[in-house]
Structure formats: C-alpha cells, structure tokens
Design an enzyme around this catalytic site. Structure first.
Site, PDB file in Angstrom:
ATOM      1  N   ALA A  95      37.422  32.506  39.646  1.00  0.00           N
ATOM      2  CA  ALA A  95      36.762  32.269  38.463  1.00  0.00           C
ATOM      3  C   ALA A  95      35.711  33.487  38.243  1.00  0.00           C
ATOM      4  O   ALA A  95      34.672  33.628  38.828  1.00  0.00           O
ATOM      5  CB  ALA A  95      35.917  31.045  38.299  1.00  0.00           C
ATOM      6  N   HIS A 133      30.681  44.934  34.731  1.00  0.00           N
ATOM      7  CA  HIS A 133      31.290  44.699  35.910  1.00  0.00           C
ATOM      8  C   HIS A 133      32.510  43.692  35.490  1.00  0.00           C
ATOM      9  O   HIS A 133      33.608  43.655  36.247  1.00  0.00           O
ATOM     10  CB  HIS A 133      30.367  44.018  36.736  1.00  0.00           C
ATOM     11  CG  HIS A 133      30.693  44.021  38.239  1.00  0.00           C
ATOM     12  ND1 HIS A 133      30.531  43.119  39.000  1.00  0.00           N
ATOM     13  CD2 HIS A 133      31.178  44.810  38.931  1.00  0.00           C
ATOM     14  CE1 HIS A 133      30.994  43.200  40.229  1.00  0.00           C
ATOM     15  NE2 HIS A 133      31.396  44.510  40.235  1.00  0.00           N
ATOM     16  N   GLY A 158      26.315  40.147  32.252  1.00  0.00           N
ATOM     17  CA  GLY A 158      25.688  41.123  31.244  1.00  0.00           C
ATOM     18  C   GLY A 158      25.782  42.420  31.197  1.00  0.00           C
ATOM     19  O   GLY A 158      25.184  43.384  30.457  1.00  0.00           O
ATOM     20  N   GLU A 193      38.288  40.869  45.758  1.00  0.00           N
ATOM     21  CA  GLU A 193      39.030  41.106  47.274  1.00  0.00           C
ATOM     22  C   GLU A 193      40.441  39.845  47.154  1.00  0.00           C
ATOM     23  O   GLU A 193      40.996  40.166  48.257  1.00  0.00           O
ATOM     24  CB  GLU A 193      38.210  40.107  48.426  1.00  0.00           C
ATOM     25  CG  GLU A 193      37.000  41.083  48.738  1.00  0.00           C
ATOM     26  CD  GLU A 193      35.888  41.174  47.598  1.00  0.00           C
ATOM     27  OE1 GLU A 193      35.668  40.269  46.779  1.00  0.00           O
ATOM     28  OE2 GLU A 193      35.188  42.242  47.512  1.00  0.00           O
ATOM     29  N   ASN A 223      49.130  33.081  38.863  1.00  0.00           N
ATOM     30  CA  ASN A 223      47.886  33.618  38.477  1.00  0.00           C
ATOM     31  C   ASN A 223      46.756  32.518  37.951  1.00  0.00           C
ATOM     32  O   ASN A 223      46.992  31.954  36.972  1.00  0.00           O
ATOM     33  CB  ASN A 223      47.742  34.591  37.387  1.00  0.00           C
ATOM     34  CG  ASN A 223      46.625  35.534  36.956  1.00  0.00           C
ATOM     35  OD1 ASN A 223      45.517  34.911  37.523  1.00  0.00           O
ATOM     36  ND2 ASN A 223      46.521  36.515  36.222  1.00  0.00           N
TER      37      ASN A 223
HETATM   38  N1  LIG Z   1      30.923  38.311  39.075  1.00  0.00           N
HETATM   39  C1  LIG Z   1      31.885  37.888  39.759  1.00  0.00           C
HETATM   40  C2  LIG Z   1      32.555  38.492  41.102  1.00  0.00           C
HETATM   41  N2  LIG Z   1      31.934  39.245  41.605  1.00  0.00           N
HETATM   42  C3  LIG Z   1      32.298  39.935  42.866  1.00  0.00           C
HETATM   43  C4  LIG Z   1      33.554  40.362  43.182  1.00  0.00           C
HETATM   44  O1  LIG Z   1      34.598  39.933  43.181  1.00  0.00           O
HETATM   45  C5  LIG Z   1      33.415  40.988  44.401  1.00  0.00           C
HETATM   46  O2  LIG Z   1      33.396  40.001  45.617  1.00  0.00           O
HETATM   47  C6  LIG Z   1      32.112  41.810  44.699  1.00  0.00           C
HETATM   48  O3  LIG Z   1      32.075  43.129  43.866  1.00  0.00           O
HETATM   49  C7  LIG Z   1      32.164  42.642  46.038  1.00  0.00           C
HETATM   50  O4  LIG Z   1      33.306  43.506  46.442  1.00  0.00           O
HETATM   51  N3  LIG Z   1      33.553  37.801  41.487  1.00  0.00           N
HETATM   52  C8  LIG Z   1      34.222  36.489  40.862  1.00  0.00           C
HETATM   53  O5  LIG Z   1      35.312  35.881  41.748  1.00  0.00           O
HETATM   54  N4  LIG Z   1      33.914  35.939  39.873  1.00  0.00           N
HETATM   55  C9  LIG Z   1      32.675  36.599  39.237  1.00  0.00           C
HETATM   56  O6  LIG Z   1      32.417  36.162  38.101  1.00  0.00           O
HETATM   57  C1  LIG Z   2      32.182  39.309  36.567  1.00  0.00           C
HETATM   58  C2  LIG Z   2      30.901  39.800  37.010  1.00  0.00           C
HETATM   59  O1  LIG Z   2      30.929  40.562  38.171  1.00  0.00           O
HETATM   60  C3  LIG Z   2      29.722  39.377  36.527  1.00  0.00           C
HETATM   61  O2  LIG Z   2      29.791  37.860  36.593  1.00  0.00           O
HETATM   62  C4  LIG Z   2      28.445  39.856  37.094  1.00  0.00           C
HETATM   63  O3  LIG Z   2      27.385  39.618  36.194  1.00  0.00           O
HETATM   64  P1  LIG Z   2      26.694  40.907  35.673  1.00  0.00           P
HETATM   65  O4  LIG Z   2      27.436  41.519  34.869  1.00  0.00           O
HETATM   66  O5  LIG Z   2      25.465  40.075  34.776  1.00  0.00           O
HETATM   67  O6  LIG Z   2      26.081  41.680  36.844  1.00  0.00           O
END
Ligand SMILES: Nc1c(NC[C@H](O)[C@H](O)[C@H](O)CO)[nH]c(=O)[nH]c1=O
Ligand SMILES: CC(=O)[C@@H](O)COP(=O)(O)O
Length: 162
Positions: free
Chosen positions: A83, A91, A88, A61, A116
């Site tokens: 962060a 994503h 796993g 976002e 950044n």
């Molecule tokens: N896994 C992490 C996420 N995942 C959430 C996405 O950023 C987003 O909010 C979601 O997909 C809904 O649109 N975000 C991080 O900042 N760090 C992660 O490790």
């Molecule tokens: C960066 C991510 O979205 C990740 O941390 C989510 O964890 P997973 O790949 O195990 O669903």
C-alpha cells in the site's frame, strides 16, 4: 465463417506454488490485502501448504524479493501486495513507479505471472476502500488474476524463445 479460436484461463485445477510478497508499510491496510488473497486462493482449491508469504519493509523492496523468489522458489505465480499512500513529498511517485515498473519487468523476464496487488492511492481512506470495503479487495483481485494466468499459461504452448 470459422469459429474464432479463444483461449482463456479458468479457475479449475489451479493448485500450484503461489508466493505472496508483502510490503509491511501501512500494514493495517496490507494485512487485509493478504487476508483477501489467501482466502481467494484457498477457496479456489489451492492447498494452503502451497501458499508462501514473504515480508519486506515496503513497496520499494518488493521487486528485489520478487526476483529472488522467482529465481529460488520457482513459483507458479507471485502475488505482490502493498500500500503506497501519497504523502507530502514526491517520494510517492518514486516508490510507486519504481515498484510497479520493476515487478512488471520481472514477470516478463521470468515468464511467470506477478500479479499486482500494490495499492497506489491518494489517501488512507482510498486504501481502506480497496482493502475489503466499498471498492473491493485488491488482494483478492490479484490472487484471482494470478490463478487465471497460471491456468492460461498452462493452456498456452511454450514458445522456443522462453
Ligand atoms: N511511504 C511508503 C513506503 N515507503 C517506504 C519504502 O517502500 C521503502 O521501504 C523505504 O524507502 C526504504 O527503502 N512504502 C510503502 O510500501 N508504502 C508507502 O506509503
Ligand atoms: C509513498 C511515500 O513514501 C509517502 O507516503 C511518504 O510520505 P511523505 O511524502 O510525506 O514523506
């Protein structure tokens, strides 16, 4: 031989409007990035009233909020913090890649620095190391880059294509 002309930003008179856009995901790490960024800005003379913090759910976002901030708040610079920690599934690639590519495009589109400070790491340990422990604080580094770019852009002439 003529001396080479060199232009670089300084950390003098860098006060201005700084907006920190923060992805809340992994907030236990991101909170330290925000602390490092705010500390760096204020210690270099940025008035705390000129520092604004915008929170979003996660790194995915960040670009939309950064775009709205650039459009509406007219900052001197934006500092994007978050962060993204590999899990796993694939994503991680999409969240990290999408966020970084988009915020870079936005700084070019708006001719405004978007520093950044979004961690993209393999583990929580790597994140902690880069949030104020043995590998520094990426929030501090992003704030320093933002201030230097504000100073540099003030020193550079504005082209007619801007
Ligand atoms: N896994 C992490 C996420 N995942 C959430 C996405 O950023 C987003 O909010 C979601 O997909 C809904 O649109 N975000 C991080 O900042 N760090 C992660 O490790
Ligand atoms: C960066 C991510 O979205 C990740 O941390 C989510 O964890 P997973 O790949 O195990 O669903």
């Amino acid at each position: 031989m003529q001396p080479l002309s060199q232009i670089e930003g300084t950390f003098v008179d860098v006060d201005g409007r700084y907006v920190i856009v923060v992805g809340r995901f992994n907030h236990h790490v991101v909170d330290s990035l925000v602390e490092g960024a705010v500390d760096s800005l204020t210690r270099h003379g940025v008035d705390v009233e000129n520092i604004h913090i915008v929170h979003v759910p996660g790194a995915w976002e960040l670009p939309l909020a950064v775009k709205r901030v650039l459009n509406v708040m007219k900052p001197d610079a934006v500092i994007a913090l978050g962060a993204v920690i590999r899990g796993g599934t694939p994503h991680f690639e999409y969240v990290a890649g999408g966020c970084n590519t988009a915020i870079n495009h936005l700084q070019l589109e708006f001719d405004t620095p978007v520093a950044n400070g979004v961690l993209t790491v393999e583990s929580i340990e790597q994140a902690i190391e880069r949030a104020g422990t043995k590998a520094g604080n990426k929030g501090t580094e992003a704030a320093m880059a933002a201030m230097e770019m504000v100073s540099l852009l003030r020193a550079l002439p504005v082209g007619d294509s801007q």
